[in-house]
Each structure stands twice: as structure tokens, then as C-alpha cells.
Design a protein around this motif. Sequence first.
Motif, mmCIF file in Angstrom:
data_model
loop_
_atom_site.group_PDB
_atom_site.id
_atom_site.type_symbol
_atom_site.label_atom_id
_atom_site.label_comp_id
_atom_site.label_asym_id
_atom_site.label_seq_id
_atom_site.Cartn_x
_atom_site.Cartn_y
_atom_site.Cartn_z
ATOM 1 N N ASP A 64 0.577 -1.096 -0.265
ATOM 2 C CA ASP A 64 0.296 -0.039 -0.573
ATOM 3 C C ASP A 64 1.032 0.994 0.084
ATOM 4 O O ASP A 64 0.611 2.077 1.319
ATOM 5 N N PHE A 65 2.174 1.094 -1.368
ATOM 6 C CA PHE A 65 2.851 2.283 -0.868
ATOM 7 C C PHE A 65 2.111 3.364 -1.034
ATOM 8 O O PHE A 65 2.656 4.674 -0.536
ATOM 9 N N LEU A 66 1.146 3.622 -2.177
ATOM 10 C CA LEU A 66 0.346 5.135 -1.455
ATOM 11 C C LEU A 66 -0.255 5.439 -0.328
ATOM 12 O O LEU A 66 0.121 7.031 -0.374
ATOM 13 N N LEU A 67 -0.781 4.726 0.455
ATOM 14 C CA LEU A 67 -1.122 5.072 1.404
ATOM 15 C C LEU A 67 -0.252 5.124 2.329
ATOM 16 O O LEU A 67 -0.664 6.317 2.689
ATOM 17 N N TYR A 68 1.157 4.508 1.767
ATOM 18 C CA TYR A 68 1.623 4.554 3.132
ATOM 19 C C TYR A 68 2.737 6.605 3.067
ATOM 20 O O TYR A 68 2.848 7.257 3.551
ATOM 21 N N THR A 69 2.574 7.588 1.280
ATOM 22 C CA THR A 69 3.494 8.128 1.005
ATOM 23 C C THR A 69 2.527 8.798 1.769
ATOM 24 O O THR A 69 2.855 10.133 2.671
ATOM 25 N N TRP A 70 0.933 8.620 1.868
ATOM 26 C CA TRP A 70 -0.055 9.779 1.562
ATOM 27 C C TRP A 70 0.304 10.311 3.889
ATOM 28 O O TRP A 70 -0.284 11.082 4.124
ATOM 29 N N ASN A 71 0.268 9.041 4.164
ATOM 30 C CA ASN A 71 0.490 9.402 5.830
ATOM 31 C C ASN A 71 1.631 10.077 5.849
ATOM 32 O O ASN A 71 1.484 11.018 6.934
ATOM 33 N N SER A 72 2.778 9.335 5.426
ATOM 34 C CA SER A 72 3.875 10.596 5.315
ATOM 35 C C SER A 72 4.232 12.152 5.556
ATOM 36 O O SER A 72 3.718 13.051 5.534
ATOM 37 N N VAL A 73 3.493 12.429 4.217
ATOM 38 C CA VAL A 73 3.092 13.418 3.686
ATOM 39 C C VAL A 73 2.014 14.400 4.642
ATOM 40 O O VAL A 73 2.216 15.521 4.723
#
Lengths: 272, 308
Positions: A64-73
Motif C-alpha cells: 500500500d505504498f500510496l497509502l503510506y506516502t499519503w500518511n507521510s505527507v
Amino acid sequence: MMRILEKIGFAIAVLILVSPGALVFLWMLSLALKTELDNTAWPPVFIPDPPVWDNFLSVFARNDFLLYTWNSVVTSFSATGLALLIGVPAGYGIAKMRATRAAMLILIARITPGLSYLIPLFLLFQWLGLTGTLTPIIITHLVITVPIVVWVMIGFFEGLPAELEEAALVDGATIWQAFRHVAFPLARPGITVATILSFIFSWNNFIFAMVLAGRETRTLPVAVNNMLTFEQISWGPLAAAALLVTLPVLLLTLAAQKQIIAGLTAGGVKGG
Amino acid sequence: MPGGATALPGGAATAAAAPRRRNYARRYGWFIVPAGIVVLAVILFPWAFTLFMSAHEWKIGGGHHFVGLDNYRKLFTDERFLSSIARTLYFTALAVILPMVFGVAAALVFARNFPLRGLARTIFILPMMATPVAVALVWTMMFHPQLGVLNWILTQFGIPPSMWIYDAATVIPTLVMVEVWHWTPLVMLIVLGGLASLPIDPYEAAKIDGANAWQSFRHITWPLLLPFIVVALIIRTIDALKAFDTIYVITQGGPGTSSETINIFLYLQGFAYYNMGYASAVVVVFFLLIVSLAALLLWTRNRVKDAA
């Protein structure tokens, strides 16, 4: 003759200095762009021939790389935004009051290991029922971002000439107006430095999210570390993921090197 | 800008300025209130609560009861904790001295003007800006005993391959190598800031007096630079004691416990075994260790200052 030798020696010194940094990142790039076969070849294959993008595709396909990216952002932007909101006025107040003791408190935050905040805060968030959301991660990131912002801003406001604000005060402005319309606009460069540094160190932070994040709330560093634990063997996707995580920071460093160097030279601002 | 952890902002106020200062405090105090609340909530509350918990046997899911100083007593007979202190000091000594030497040397190079200096300096500081977990991962792959690129490099020079992080004897020096790579840039930046602030006049005077390059370094650069070097030393010492991310990602304290520093021990007690009370006692002892080492270095710095 001596001069030329000296110049060559100096060039070699510079080359030796920059190569450890450059080579590790180039190796990361190389691993990310090679097939699994090339990555485990002996002797190692250095230049991907031809470069393949499969590793990057598989990072996005299998996690879920996009989800984790969103979380980081969300985490980094919120933690930086909140820190600016409260840290810029605080830096101003401390600089004006010459509040050495308040500054000392910021120092203690710099000395304390990140883990020590986590034990009590972990229990607190459990009681409050906040685990499983991004809120606790954002709150703990304030431990990093607030001291950075306050510290950079104290230095900046102290460097501003006081005459302009005093003139505004004499003309009947309130303290808040003097801050808002005189000091604040002058401090823009300082705020830029504080924003960049605070964003980077929040983005890079690992430990807070590792302890506090659930499956859905992992930030990128935590997600990448989990990949290492579960997929020890496939180097290509691992390197690709690592590269994706750190790329925004590397690009920001290259783009804003002047501000970053100015901020860091001012004295060991570092999160964690 | 002030020297971060070094020079505290604000100087000594003179007696005459005292009433004005009190007036200032009333008027500017409001600017600090929001930050004060945050500091209270996320920095001071955890501290108070940690002290409280350290006097309790406190397991997550297992309730808690007061045990007084038992956690501390247990800590100082805990073989595993004591060897983690020794390991931390070993790691710290190496991870301070080496970056200091390389960082000062690098600063002397970067203080000169040369083509592409800006680019070279940016590449040099990339390691400290990069995400620690990401670079730790790449290092882990490079340490692979059979397929890692580092062993290939060693064999090219006719050196037998190393076990790197997989051998108790080499794991700490290996982790130090990563730490040196990671944080030498910070030392360089602080010292470079010092070099940039050096006055030009003494050098010209020395030149007229016929001093050579070494003499002007020894008698002008070095004494003026020393305060900055001490600052870098203090910051590096604190950071090396606190090192966590790369050690955790690369070895998680292994093999066995041979790279388990205080910080890793603390993490395992708290978040792997859920001994919150015991872990809190570790936090207190760890913090006292850091503060006393930092104070020792600060005291050295003041002595250096007085001598100068």
C-alpha cells in the motif's frame, strides 16, 4: 610545478571527500534499476544494462505504498505547519524577552532521546483511544519540529534590527501588529529555513511512527523497514522503495542547499 | 544566527535593564504561551510521568504496582544492561573521534574556493539529509557476506572478505562506519561555520611577520576555531549516545546482543517485552548519562574559553 602538484592533490582530496556520499546513493540507484539476476551476480554488476523499471512497479503493486506516502505527507505537513504556527511567535517572544531559560528547555528537548517520550505518550494515547489514527504520530513529531522552528527563529529574530519595530510601536502599533506587519515579513527567509529543516527531519523520522503506527497509519520509513524484515532476498524492490522514500528529501536538499546549509551551520539542529 | 546548542540566545542583562525586562516579559509572554503548552504536553508531561512509572512495576495489560527503587536496583545488577552501557561507550568513542577528525579536515578543504564547490558541498552533506532507514537498508545489502559489494571491493585489494554485521567482533566497528558516513557532514558544517567567521587581519599581520602556513594555522586558526570544534564535539557525543535508527534497522542489536546499545535495550524493554516501568528507569539513567557527559564537555569548553 609545485602549484600544479598542489592543485592535483587538492582535487584528489575533494574527490575522496565527496565519493562516500555519492557512491552509496549511486549504488542504491543501481540496485533499484537492475533485475534480480544482476543484483545477485558475482562479481557485482555496476551499471544496469538495460535499466529496468520493474522494481518500482512492484513496489507500488505489492504494497500500500500510496497509502503510506499519503500518511507521510499528511504527518510531515501537519507537524511542520503546527510547529510554524506556534514556533514562530515563540521564537519572537524568546528573542525579545531574552528568555534564556525558555531556550534552555528547547536544548533539553534536543538532548533527550526520542524513545524516552514514547513510553508515557504511548500509554497516554492508548487511554485516549487515539491509537490507529495519524493524530498521535503528528503530535509526537512536534517533539522534533517545534524545537527546530523555535531554535532557527530565535536566531533569526535576534539578528533583525529592532529600530523598525520600535518605530512602529512609537507610531501607536500594538505589539502584535509590530510582529505581524514588521518583524514577520522581514523574517521570511528564516521561516523558509525553519520550514525546510522541520519538514525534512519529520519526513525522515522513524521511531515515533514505528511504535505508534498501526497497519493503516504507517509512514514511509516504517513501511520500508517492514519490507526489509519480510522480503530479505529481493534487493531490487527494496532499493527502489528506499530510493522513493528518500528522493523527496534529496531533491529538496539539492534545490535549497543554501538555506539548509545556513540553517544547519547555525548549530546542530537535528531531530530525533 | 546563534550557534545552535552552543551559544544560548540572549545575553546577560545588566541591572539597569531589569525593569524594562520585566515589562517586556509581560508584553511578549503571550507569544510563548502556545509553544509553552505544547512543550508542557509533549516534553514535560512525559518526563514527569516517566519518573512516576520508573517507581512502578508496570506491564502493558498486566496492571501496575509501586515498587520504589527496585527497578533501579535491578538495573544495576542486570548484566545485559551493564554490557549495553559498555557497548554504547565503545560505539560513542569511535563514532565521535572519527567524524571529528574527518569533519575538521573536510571543513578545511571546503573553506577554500574551488570550482564546483557548491555542488561538492551539497553532495557531501547528502548522507545527513537522507532518510536514515533508507540508507540503512542499502548498507545492509552492501554488508551481505556472499553477495555484498563491500566484500567484492575488499577482494579487489586482496583483503579477505569480512563478516561485517554478522560477526560479534566486527559488528560495532561496522555500525560506526555507517555512523561516520552519516554524521561527518554535520561536524563539517559546524566547523565550516567557524572558519567562515574568522577575521582576516591576524593572517595579514602574521604574513608580514614572516609566519609560514603551519604557524598561522597553529597560532591563529586553531585557537579561534577551537570553540566551534568543542560545540561539534558536544553535539556529536549526544547524537552518538542516542544513535538508534541505523543500528535498529541494520542489526536490531544482533548478532545475539553484540550491538545492543542502551537505546536498543530501552526499546526492547519497552516495546518488545512491554516492561514499561523497567524501561522508564532505563530512560532516567540514560538521560543522566547523556547530561553528565554533555556537562563534562561544556565544562571543558568553558575552560578552553577561559584559557583563550
